[in-house]
Write a protein that holds these residues in place. Sequence first.
Motif, PDB file in Angstrom:
ATOM      1  N   ASP A  27       0.855  -1.188   0.000  1.00  0.00           N
ATOM      2  CA  ASP A  27       0.000   0.000   0.000  1.00  0.00           C
ATOM      3  C   ASP A  27       0.893   1.241   0.000  1.00  0.00           C
ATOM      4  O   ASP A  27       1.155   1.861   1.031  1.00  0.00           O
ATOM      5  N   ARG A  33      -6.011   0.842   1.302  1.00  0.00           N
ATOM      6  CA  ARG A  33      -6.563   0.034   0.228  1.00  0.00           C
ATOM      7  C   ARG A  33      -5.446  -0.290  -0.763  1.00  0.00           C
ATOM      8  O   ARG A  33      -4.367   0.272  -0.714  1.00  0.00           O
ATOM      9  N   ASP A  69     -12.542  -6.740  -6.337  1.00  0.00           N
ATOM     10  CA  ASP A  69     -13.037  -5.377  -6.117  1.00  0.00           C
ATOM     11  C   ASP A  69     -14.556  -5.371  -6.265  1.00  0.00           C
ATOM     12  O   ASP A  69     -15.104  -5.006  -7.307  1.00  0.00           O
ATOM     13  N   HIS A  75     -10.316  -0.144  -6.197  1.00  0.00           N
ATOM     14  CA  HIS A  75      -9.453  -0.493  -5.076  1.00  0.00           C
ATOM     15  C   HIS A  75      -9.997  -1.738  -4.374  1.00  0.00           C
ATOM     16  O   HIS A  75     -11.189  -2.015  -4.407  1.00  0.00           O
ATOM     17  N   SER A  77     -10.330  -3.337  -0.684  1.00  0.00           N
ATOM     18  CA  SER A  77     -10.270  -3.015   0.738  1.00  0.00           C
ATOM     19  C   SER A  77     -10.036  -4.280   1.553  1.00  0.00           C
ATOM     20  O   SER A  77     -10.084  -5.399   1.028  1.00  0.00           O
TER      21      SER A  77
END
Length: 235
Positions: A27, A33, A69, A75, A77
């Motif tokens: 990241d 994310r 996603d 993104h 998560s």
Amino acid sequence: VATWNNFGEPDLRVELPSFAKLAEQHDKDQDGRLSKNECPGDLAMTRRPDASGAQGGELTAKMFFDRIDADKDGHVSSLEWTGAMALLKLMLASAEHGLLAIKSGGEGDVTRTHVAWQEKRNIPEVPSPLAYGGRVYVVRNGGVLTCLEGETGRIVFRQRLGAPGSYYSSPVAGDGKVYLASQDGMLVVLAAGETFQVLARNELAEAVFATPAISDGTLYVRTAGHLWAFRNDAE
């Protein structure tokens, strides 16, 4: 009959990191994310370790990024990664493959009522099993050959052929010999029987995907650029 699953054996499965570990390493903008650019391209979700150079030999998380996603915001998560891992866990729990011997007769789902025996290790991905001389031969990627007793499923032997790589061609047999061709173009000849005995390894120097054919004492092998015909005229 042989059935194959991407997750059917332990060496086909990959231990995936937690999202926290993944984010710690990748990241870059520290937003909690992962974007597609941040997703490592070498993070495998499943791999076929002996399928050297084969398309789809390794399936990565980046290939499945758009599916992971879930909200399509570009993104992944922590929640989306956890959900994907939960789905993968369910797939692993139901993943099963194997070589099945089915008794003759029966009606309906004979895979539930008429299974004589089953072998779950070193199952071929593409090549069909060969039944010959009361034995069953199967070859897995990497050139792992398993010979089983046809009646009982007892493993007679399991050996590497000395011809690694992927296998798409099915084994064939004739005149007391078993012939196996790797994608890389190595044609291995075995003596059919209770022991593992390699009679010859012939380098054809071209890819082989088609199963050889035997007719009237001649072995025909189709490579990427040629059709080979082998026979012993001395006989």
